[in-house]
Each structure stands twice: as C-alpha cells, then as structure tokens.
Design an enzyme around this catalytic site. Structure first.
Site, short mmCIF file in Angstrom:
data_model
loop_
_atom_site.label_atom_id
_atom_site.label_comp_id
_atom_site.label_asym_id
_atom_site.label_seq_id
_atom_site.Cartn_x
_atom_site.Cartn_y
_atom_site.Cartn_z
N HIS A 185 0.87 -1.17 0.00
CA HIS A 185 0.00 0.00 0.00
C HIS A 185 0.91 1.23 0.00
O HIS A 185 2.01 1.18 0.56
CB HIS A 185 -0.82 0.13 1.29
CG HIS A 185 -1.66 -1.04 1.66
ND1 HIS A 185 -1.16 -2.20 2.18
CD2 HIS A 185 -3.01 -1.20 1.61
CE1 HIS A 185 -2.16 -3.04 2.43
NE2 HIS A 185 -3.29 -2.47 2.10
N ASP B 297 2.36 2.01 3.33
CA ASP B 297 3.37 1.09 3.88
C ASP B 297 4.78 1.62 3.67
O ASP B 297 5.67 1.37 4.48
CB ASP B 297 3.34 -0.28 3.19
CG ASP B 297 2.00 -0.95 3.24
OD1 ASP B 297 1.22 -0.67 4.16
OD2 ASP B 297 1.72 -1.77 2.33
#
Lengths: 439, 439, 439, 439
Positions: free
Chosen positions: C101, C104
């Site tokens: 993501h 992240d």
C-alpha cells in the site's frame, strides 16, 4: 459373502497406497505403537444410534437411508435384526466396542413396563452376540430427550413426574449396562437446559440435575456397578442453552454438588467446537484435571452452527486428540466412540462402512503421529524451555507459594523484566506439519 | 458555561418528549422506584479508560477522538487535566461513581518506581476532586495486558518476572483503590489465556492464575482493604482463548482453588454474548449463586465477533439486567459501570455525552419496566405455577432428597406422566412487550 | 552473514526430514511439477505492511515487534532502511514478488503534496532494489482506511472532499504501481461499508463506490497501465458491514455497474471464512467465472470472529487452493501474497522468517498434492460419473435449453426418478486423506 | 364457540392495557396510519406449513404438537380438515392472506399423477373457503426439498430426472397458485446448494438453477400467470452451503442469467441473520434496488446457528422492517407472511394463537413507530444533512460523473479535507429509543 451386509467384505489393512475402498490404509490393528497394539490404544466403538437407527432425516427432509432391515414390520423383530447387523458390522470392521442408548435398541412402547420388557428381550440378543464375538460394551446411556414428555427437560423438567420417569429410564439403562459388563455410563443431558429464561427457574433446575446424578451414583453402589460415569458436555442444541456447556462448566457443577469424584468427561469433538473451544482444548483441560475419560470421535463443520456429527477425517484434530490420550496414559475405561453419521446423501450401506473406515484410518494415523511427537519429546521440550523460569529463583518461590505481593513487588522494583522470549508459534507449526505430513 | 466541556450544559431530566439532545428523557435521578431513588438503584459509574483515554483507533485505523486535553504535551499535566475533565463530566451527567485501571490515570514510565510515584501524584488529584464533588470510586483495577511484557500473560506468563511485575502492579492498584475508598476491585485477565496450545502449559498457567488471586486476597487482609473482589469473565480477545470464559467457568475455578468466598462476578454484557450467552443468562446465573456483584453496562453487536463496547441502548437487555439486579436485592458494593466507548466516527466531545445519555436513559427505563414486572409479580407467578409440582407429592420428595431411583421408578411405573403443560413462551413474550412498550 | 538480518542465513530447501528451522522442508523452487517449476506455479509475494511496518499491537496491547530499523528516528531514512530489509528478506527467502500500500512505504505527511514527494523518493529506492534483484511487483494498492479522514469511508464517505482525497491517493498509487511494472492493482475497501444503517444512504454510497472504480479504470487507460485490477472482498471489520462481502456480492456489484470485464478477484483465506465460506468455495466460485485473479494467502481462526491473518499452515486449505489454481490454468498476473503476520508474541526477526517458511512450505506441499489429484484425475472422474446424466437424454436437453416445464412434467409423469446414487462424501474424504498424507 | 378451535374466541383489538391473552394490544386493523388502514399496510399472511402441518419435532426429538386433526387417519380427509382449520384460524385472527407449499396441503402420494390429483382435490376445498371468507392467496410455492429424491438438490441435482421431477412439481404449484389468484410465487431453494465441494460441479449446478427459473418465467407467460416471482435467500441449512445466500448474491445471480426483471426478493428475518446481515440491511438493500417484494416475518436467535423461525416479538426489528416497507411505498403484491412456528414446548392450539398475536401486535406497533419516524422525517433529515456535500460543488460533480482522478486529485491538493462531522450514532440511537418507547 453371507450375512446382512453380504456385499461388504471384511475390512483389512492393505497399506497407504491401497486403492481398495473397503480396506484400511492407515489402521493396522496389530501394529505396535509405543509398546501397545493400535487396537488397544484406540479402543474403537460403534455408536448404535447413528449406525443402526439413524435414518438420514433433517429438519427439512425425510429419511433417506436404505437399510437391510427397513422391511421388517414388527419392531421387535426389526430390533433383533439390528443387533445382528451391528455385530456383523463390528466384526467386519474389527471394532471391539459399542455404545448405546436404551431407545436405540428398542422403540418406545405403550407402557414403561412393556418398554422395559422389550429392552430385556433385546439385551438378551446383544448378550449372545457379545459372547459369540468377544465384542464389549464401552458404555450405555438413556435417551431422555426424544420423547415429548422430555420437552421441558428430564432431570430439569418443570414436571416432577417427568423427573421420575427419567429416573426410571436411567435406572433400567444402568442395569442393562451393568448386566452387559459395560465399562462406563454416559450422561448427555439433551434437554437439560432451557428455551427461554422467562419461564425458567434456573436454580431449581440445576439443583434437580445434581439430584439426578447423585441418585445415579447411589444406585450404582447399590447394584455394584463399577463402571465409570461420564458427563458429555454440549452448549446448545436441541435446547437454546444446555446446562452442560463444556468441560469447565461441568467440572465446576460437579464440584458445587459434591459429585466431582464420581465423574469423568466424555468429550465430543463437535460439541467442543459448538462451545467455541477446539477439540484439543477440551481434551487438554480434561486431562490436566485427571478427567479425560472417553471420546466421542466425530467432526463438526465450523461454518455451521449445529451438530453435524461427521465422521472424523481431519488429521490435525485426530493427532492432537491422540496426543492428549497418550499424555493421559492412554484410555482405561474409555475409548473412541464414533458418534458420527454418514451424510444424508450417503444413504447406502456401503457409505456406513466408508464412514467408519475414514474415521478409523484418521485416528490410526493420528495415533502414529502423536506417538512420534511424544517419543521425540517435541512439545514437552518446548514447554520445558519456555517455563523453565519456574524451576528456580523467584519462579520456584511463586509455585511453592513462598512469596506474596510484598516480596514480588520488591523483586519487580529491583529486577523489572529482564528478557522476553518469543512464543515461536510459527516455528512450532512448521515442525508439527513435518510430523503430520511425514509420518 | 465554563470548564473543560464548556459547550456542554448540565444534563437534566426533561421527560420523554424532550427534543433537547443534552437532556435525559427517562432518567430522573430523584424519582422513587420501589422505595428507592433511581440514582441509588442504578449507581452509574464512568469508565475512565474509554471516556478519558480512549482515542478511537481500531486495528485498521488511527485515533480519531478530538479531546480538549490533546494539546497538553507533558503527560503528567495531561493526566491532571483528564482528572478534572472526568469529574466535570460526572458532575454534568450526575454520575456518582467512577472506575479506573492504573494505566488509565497515568501512562507507563521508564521505571516501575517512577510509574508508582506518578500514580500517587494523580491519586492525590483524584482524591481532591472526590472530596470536592462527593463522587466515589466504584472499583479500581490494574492494566496487566497492554504493555509488551504481558504478551504471554501476566499471572499466566511463562516468565516469572512478569508474574512478579504484575503482582507489583496489582499491589499498588489495590493500595490506591483502598486509599480512595474504592468499594471494589476487579480482575479482568486480559492476557490470561493462550494463543496456541502448542506452547502452553495449561496446568501451570491455571495454577499460577489462582496463586495471584490468593496473594491479592492475602494482601487485602493485610492492608485492611474490605472492598469486594470481582472477576470479570470474557471468553476470547485479546488472546485466542481466555481462561475466565464465563460465570460458570469462573465459579468452578474459584471453587477448585478455594477462592469461592472471596469473589463476586462483574458481568459485562458484551463479554456475555461473546461467550454465546445472553447478558440475562450471565446475570441470572450469578444471582442464584449469590454472586451478582457489579455490571459493566455496554452492548455488543451480535453480528460481529469482537468486543464493540457500545453504549447500551437496547431496552430488552436493560430491562432484564435491572430485573436481575432487583431480584438480587439491588446493588450493594457494585453498580452500573459504562464500559462503553463512542463509535470511532463519533469523535466529538458531544458524542461522549450522547453516549452516556443514551446508556443512562436506557437503564433508567429498564429499571422502571423491571420494577413493574417485579411489583406485578409477572414472571414469579409464571414460575410458581410452572414448578408447582415440586411443592408437594413426589416433587417435594425429590427436592427434599427423600427418594432414589427405586422409589421413582416405582412411581413412574404406576403413574407415568399424567399431563404436560405448554411452556407458553409466545404468550409470555407478548406480556413482556406490553411492559416494555407501555411503561 | 552481513546485511540487516545478519543472523539469518539464506533459506534453502533441505528436504522433509530437515531439523534446521531456517530451511524449507517442502518448497523446492526448482522442482518441476506438471511441467512448470514450483516457483513459477506459486509466485510467492511478500506483503510489505505486515512484514515491514507491522508492529504487533492489538486493540488491547501496545506494539511488541523488535525490528532492526526501530531506532532510525527520521521517517524517510527509516522507510529507506525498510526497503533494504524487504529486498534482503525476499532474497534470503527466494521470494520473487512483493505487494504494498502507499502508506506502507512512507508515513502520512503534513500535506498531500509532501506525502506524494516522499512516495516518489521511496519508489526510487524500491526501483533500484528491483533492478538489482530481479524481484517484481505483484500488485500495488492505496491505504484509504487508516487515516481519520476515512472514518466514514473513502469512496463511500458522506463527505465529497474525502472522496476526492481518496481519488488523489489511488491515482498516485496507480502511477507508482505502473512505474514499477506492477502486474496488478488491488482494491480492498477497508472503510467502504457502514457502522449503522441509521445514518447511511446505502444507495448513494454504493453508487459512489462504483464511480470510484470507474474512474480508476478510466485513468488506467489514460496512463497506459495494463495491469490487472482486483477486488478483495471482506464482509466486516473494520466496519460493521463492508460492501464487498464476498465473491458473489462483488461480481454482482460489478455487473450492476458495468465494471465486470475490468476486475478479477483477489481472494483472501481469512476474509472468506469471515464471510462464512470456505477458502475453497471462494476460489472455486471465482474460477468458474474466470475471475480467479490472485490470492492473499493466510489463515484465520474459525473460533474467532476477526481477521487474524496467520501464516498459513493448514495443508487441506493449501491443497484445495492450489487445486483451484491448477484448474484455472495457473496464475497469470496473480500470485500467492502472504497477507499474514506473525503472532504478537512472535516478536523476533527470526519469527518473520519462520512465518514465511511455514507458509511457503505448506503451499509447496499443497501444490504437490493438488498436482497429483489433477494428474490422477481424482475429483474430475468423480464429477464425470456423478453428472453423467446431463450428457444425453433428458439431461442433455435440459442443458441445451431444449425443454420446458411441459416436456419435463411429461417426462416425470412417465419416468419418475429411477435411481438415486450416493454422494459418497466419506469415501472421497478417505481418498483425499491418502493424497494429503502420502504425497 | 363452535368450529375446530372452539375454545378460542375471535381475537379483537382491546388496547395496550388489555390483560386478555386472546386480544390484540397493538393491532387495530381499522386504524388509519399515514392514510391507509393498518390491515392494508401490513397484509398479514398465515404460513400453511408451520401452522397446519408443523409438528414440533426437532433433530433430537419427536413431534409434540397436539392438533384437532391428529386423529383423522385418512390423509385426504385430514388435509380437508386442515383447510377448514386454516380458514377458521385466519378468520379468528383477522388475517387476510395465506401462503403454502404444494406438500403442505397434501402429502406425497405413490405416483406423481395421484399426488397432483390430490392437490386438485384440496385446491377445490381451498377455493371454496377463499370464496366464503374473502381471504386471498399471498403466494404459493413448491416443496422441492423434503423428499429423498431431492437429497442432491432439485434444479441443482446431479440427476436430471430429479430436475424434471422438480419442474413437474413447480409447474403444478404454479398452476394452482394461478387458479387461486395468488399474488405471487416464491422460490426457496432448500436443497439448491452443496454438502461438499469435493463432489460438486458448481458451474453446472448454478447454470441449471438459472435454467429452472427461466422455464418458470416462460411457463408463467404461457399460462398467463401475472403474479410476482420472488426469490427467498438463505445462506445455509439444510445444505452446508445454499446458493441463494443473501440479497446481493441473488441479485447478482439474476443479472448474470438475464433474469433480473422477473424477480423480487422475499426477505426472511431469520435467513438474513444466518447470512450475518441484519433484517434491516436485507430490506434496505432490496428496497434501493426496487426489489423489496415480500417479507417472511419471523425472528431468529442470534446465539444459535440454525433457523429457529420464532414468532417475531422484537420491536426494533419490526420498526425498521416497516420503515423500509413505508419507504418502498408499501407492499404491492407482497405482505407479511409469518414464517414462524411455535416453540416445541408450546404444543397447544392456544399457543398457535398466542404466536400470531405477538407477531401481529409487534408489527402493528412497529408500523406505528415507523410511520412517526417517516412523518417526522427523522432519519431522512439526518441523511440530508450528512450527505449534503453531494448536492453542489465537487460533490455534485462526482455524482454527476463530471470529474475523474485528475480533477479530484487537483481538488484534494488544493483543499485537502476541510472538516469532518461526527456520525452521531449514539445521539440517533437515543432518538430512536424515544420513538420506540413513547409511541
């Protein structure tokens, strides 16, 4: 082949590559595991109800099972044919034990007296077959849940006449169990619970439940029945809420009513999961209390909210079940009763055999794997290392009850927590898979 | 209006037609119900954690709550502001009690010593506010689950240093509770359970858990703390399997370890349903054992498998909860602690007040309905009629333990079951709805 | 050994008897199964979030994970170290893909602009490592659920500015995915759902959700991104009710909004079971619709009601997952992404590796077993026989749509149902166990 | 009083303080609510199966129900008596509609031909009673799940002869429904699902299911049946996994097979909750798709995992159900069918009436409350305010499909998210309780 199941051969061990569906792939009864034959470890039992009287109905569907005794109109003759079928089946499968409810072996009659006479008649037939075959009774029990009279409970009925009737039934079932040399007697309180709290006197019902158990203990003494009493917990179904929820609930109840020494647990896999515990949990908890008595070996469907009583095929569950049995020192009076039924669409006689085969094979291989885990000290060495701190120093003082809050607070002030160790769950699961897949 | 929550007025009772969101519609603290003021029946308590330190985070999301003390950088100053806020809020809501964990009132510090000094500092502030307002401490407790040191448990940790640390924490929390005149002390074993059985010594952990409780009992005696000890059951979360599953499990455990007389239950609605019991069931079961101690009033979502700790709004649940409290003779040391948090998307200070208002109103109306049920003898008369058979004849002999299997079997042979009565669940539910909707 | 994980060796295949915890027992990347190397069948991917940014917190506990980059204070420097760690880890494990993501790889920043600059900075680092190692991006995605702005949803927020913000985030995440040669892009609508229906405009929210997906499809065309779009269903958590419940719900939604051709499914095991389906069910259903795109390989706990995201170790589940992948013709753009996290108490770096090892070994052995099932035509031959009636006669007329109620009624009047065949579930389960335990 | 239920009086509205159990406390059929009589809003229907043929058995217990027609030995004569009983009961309760399966009105016969003749015989009786009383048929259906022939499914059976047989049954049931002026026809696929995926051809089964529905649509056209077709979803039970899981699944399936325009939903409360949705959710979702057709009014037990089909008594559920009906513009062809059965221990004829009374009263009061919510615009005004941003500016551009990722990204860069509003769940729940408790 002659007999009732003439199309079915004797089921032999043919090894794990066998393509013969009527053979064991893993269960070799004479194989010695940890100094004992497989068959003596496993003590397999046939469940009379699912196997002989189960019909394949469900709440939305009619019976489907096609059985050789379907066309026998007279209920007593039919009951006798079922006895023969049961023993033929056990012989073909090499199963050494069976379990039954009173109502499995004869149907209800017009009067209690007639019913009990019929029970005696069939008990005679069973006794003959037991002598002929050497097959034994693992445990007996009484069905105090199917008849409408038990709609509000048996021992926990709001109607004392129902309590009395249940007592009469249990008395007789105990007598037959005793006469047949049964090694145990099970209480599963199928209607001991409630539908709604709005009309339920919880205290009276629980107390009456204990009263019934006490009477059973007293009566066993009176007739000299030395078999083991078991309680089989289940959290719900058929009632909305059953009283014997799980092992903890039952053990607490037994303590409360001074019954603790008289009972062990009969743990059913599917009941464990309905109570939101793993099968392993219930067995482990029973074991550490010295209460792992017997097992109802089956399998539930965790996606469903009711008791599916499937034949067990999950190797993980069978492995940890047998691990607990081995850690408990093996079965004494108990065994592995297949409280399991073929699926409604598995309506042939052949399916009955397939069901037992997959169940027996799964537990046989589970035993092999569990024995390797025990012999290799796999889990014990993990525990030894993990809890090592309780073997000396402050840890030992704690388990020896030598310290209180003041000493411990002082210790914590001075030392804090010096080092935490990982629980290593993933590594352990990896090792377990090696044992599962390579045994 | 001045104060930390300057935009929020004092919440007054304005009656059931009130459109003012900052008013009570059902809770009239001074109204007398069954001879006692509503406020004395209900003994509402504020939960320090959800209300003062809850931030609105969840496993997939960051904190959302916007609070007046967010910008105070120094943790001790912030902690002091929270004390003021708590008491201002209780005053505005007319709440007479609060509950706290040690870690709610001050954050963890670098050392245990510093942590305990900070606790004393804030306890001083709390004490001042208690004196100023007359608000009391319902119960205290210790948070032995959030810090990483408790990852394997506190009393049930595999590491004895963690046991010692937890003991030190509980000791201090008990001392503060004692000093503040707390009427009780709660044990909720947030990490007392396991993640996997594969690395768990179930017996040692359970025994150690009992050891910790015994030490607490001993220490209370030593310091003269006479408040009530409670256990708060929960079946799972945060651990995969918690030891204090439900009331039955806890009572059995207490019996096993000779702790039974020292504890009562603190029942939380959402924990009950996670254990697959109704809130009513857990309270009823506690009540008949004389163990209905206190209540964590909240509401779960039965469609979800985790603790949602919602403010209670369901009138059925509140009614039966208050029914059980009334049947138990009312609260003595316990009360209704709102262990409830506003939804993550209800991030305003206003929402905190709305949460308490709906909770307090729901339980107030639940009390009114329950009192009518008691006064009209609605459920008791149903029970009296239903279990009437146990008042004489064979029924009385059963409850008086005067008969055994032989007498009962003889009775059943002669009498059978003469008549069954309907359980009348639908009719009773209809009556209950009249009380719910017309009180 | 040098590097960030200097204590961890390269993980090699050492065979099923290996006692080395840092070795594969079942995963032999170069072994050829059904004409293709294991590694090309399995297309393992590392999940950036659980592996690099997961901290081991839970709703009742603080972070526990101990990671080599914990002490890097500057968030961008820390993010860079994580990139290095991720690639070192993949190299050591022999993992060829990763998934991420946006959030992240860099934390949120004060402005969207700064955040996107930071994303580019780290994307540069990732690109370098990808070139150096040959490791590829399986799919990218955007985290539109953690930040408070998404408390009411992203595409389904009641606030259009949040919709816009989410669009900006997805746009950027798609651009980075495109730039890094990502083979796919996943939508998991973590906040696309509701907390209560009482304040929810279900129609507007669902329509807006479709609008967001359409915009993504349009934008992909515009920038030339040809990767596969996936939807990952989940029924609940974090919201009370998520819109993308399961495969059926998603496929129906896509049809309704003319999006069907643009998406495949990304099936997560634990999400399947939260939706009360088996993992097998969701994969099978996706496969027969030509929509089996990619897999989030993990494992839930069926006793718990939330997403536990455990590393997969259950051989049954892995076998049927790989069976479905093989029946679907193998992965094309998709792969096996370990959307799995180590337990909170497995806090060491070593545990991260143990987690991947058990997961990769389980799926490797699952592949071997599944391939044998396919090669031996085990399940296909059962289906062929069972549904044989649809190959000619009245059965063929039904599937060819040649008959209606009148012809069928006439047929039934004349023929009835001549013969029913058992479903043979128990026999099939026995065969499956042979394959599982003897492969 | 004469008739079959001679002990039961005509049930009249006596007001909310009435102590007469054989009276309505909330249902006043002639009261006008929002311009329409209560009875015309509610369109109550009697379910023939639970009411006339339900016996009170469960998987662990025999039938308990005591009914006036128990002693009529001839099945056709018994069936005729049931017709009389049904209409007498509806007259006494003032119920204007009924619903039936073919197998409810006559038992299975030896041949399909005889069965259909019997159906005609009883249809004649029903028709007479309909004329006599003015009571109408809400919907008819066919039971293609109870007989053993349907063990593997009906439309989804592995055996095409079973498909044909089911088609013949549905054809006839549609004809009778048509002849009796039925306003609808329901499909509940009680065996359309699977027990195990291991022997299931999911694609063929789903396609065949669609084929059966298409044939029904074709046949309706042919015979001129203009009643509404409904699908009634259920996720599981009796099969392990049913195909018609929930509204989303069904609507997606209908779209996939070009059947969308021909069906509406028949939503059952207990099926909704088994699918892990609230009743409200399923109705709301159906409503916004223009598919809220009819309702099976009952109540499940969220603590249990099976269909309990209790008479509805929960006022919250009834309120939101009626709210959705009102928002949908009221029932057209559909109504409130009590797919509900008395508890097994409520075995008296009186209990049947009590069941209907509590159900009708609950929905009547639910209607009153819902109407007030609509008239006071309570929830609509909350939605208007909450989603107001979509009425102009960037919000309006989104819903008008005027913007894409580029414009939205630009907007987000410039504006960010200016202000979030609380969802106010607690405040709304407080308002709802005022309406519930004060209407």
């Amino acid at each position: 082949m002659s007999g009732i199941f003439s199309s079915i051969p004797k089921i032999e061990y043919k090894g794990r590559e066998s393509k013969d569906p009527f053979s064991f792939k893993f269960y070799d009864p004479e194989e010695v595991v940890m100094g004992k034959k497989m068959k003596d470890h496993l003590r397999f039992a046939l469940s009379y109800w699912h196997t002989l009287t189960g019909e394949g109905s469900d709440p939305f569907g009619d019976p489907t099972a096609v059985r050789p005794w379907d066309n026998i109109a007279d209920p007593i003759e039919q009951a006798k044919e079922r006895v023969k079928a049961a023993f033929e089946m056990m012989e073909k499968l090499g199963i050494g034990y069976f379990c039954f409810h009173d109502r499995d072996i004869v149907p209800e009659a017009d009067t209690l007296e007639e019913y009990q006479r019929n029970l005696d008649t069939i008990a005679d037939e069973i006794e003959k077959e037991m002598k002929r075959t050497g097959i034994k009774l693992l445990w007996g029990t009484s069905n105090c849940f199917s008849h409408p009279r038990f709609m509000h409970g048996a021992a926990t009925s709001s109607n004392p006449e129902v309590f009395a009737y249940a007592a009469a039934q249990i008395k007789k079932a105990m007598e037959i169990t005793h006469r047949l040399g049964g090694e145990g007697y099970v209480f599963w309180g199928g209607r001991e619970g409630y539908e709604t709290l709005l009309n339920t006197d919880l205290k009276l019902e629980l107390d009456n439940f204990a009263r019934m158990l006490k009477m059973a203990v007293d009566y066993a003494k009176k007739i000299g029945f030395k078999g083991q009493f078991y309680i089989e917990p289940k959290p719900k179904e058929p009632t909305k809420h059953q009283y014997d929820v799980d092992t903890s609930t039952v053990l607490g109840f037994l303590r409360e009513h001074d019954l603790y020494d008289h009972f062990k647990m009969n743990i059913e896999a599917n009941h464990a999961t309905l109570a939101m515990h793993t099968f392993h949990h219930e067995l482990y908890l029973s074991r550490i209390h010295g209460k792992l008595g017997s097992i109802d070996a089956n399998q539930g469907d965790l996606m469903l909210g009711w008791d599916t009583d499937q034949f067990p095929s999950n190797i993980y569950d069978a492995t940890f079940a047998m691990y607990e049995v081995l850690k408990a020192g093996g079965f004494t009076t108990g065994g592995l009763n297949f409280d399991a039924k073929v699926r409604r669409a598995s309506f042939d006689v052949e399916d009955l055999f397939y069901g037992y085969i997959v169940g027996m094979d799964t537990f046989a291989q589970g035993l092999r794997i569990a024995a390797k885990l025990v012999e290799d000290n796999v889990l014990e060495s993990i525990l030894d290392k993990r809890y090592n701190g309780y073997n000396d120093g402050i840890g030992k003082k704690i388990v020896d009850n030598k310290v209180g809050f003041e000493e411990l607070s002082e210790y914590a002030m001075k030392n804090g927590v010096s080092k935490l160790e990982s629980g290593r769950q993933e590594m352990i699961e990896s090792i377990i898979n090696q044992y599962i897949l390579c045994s």
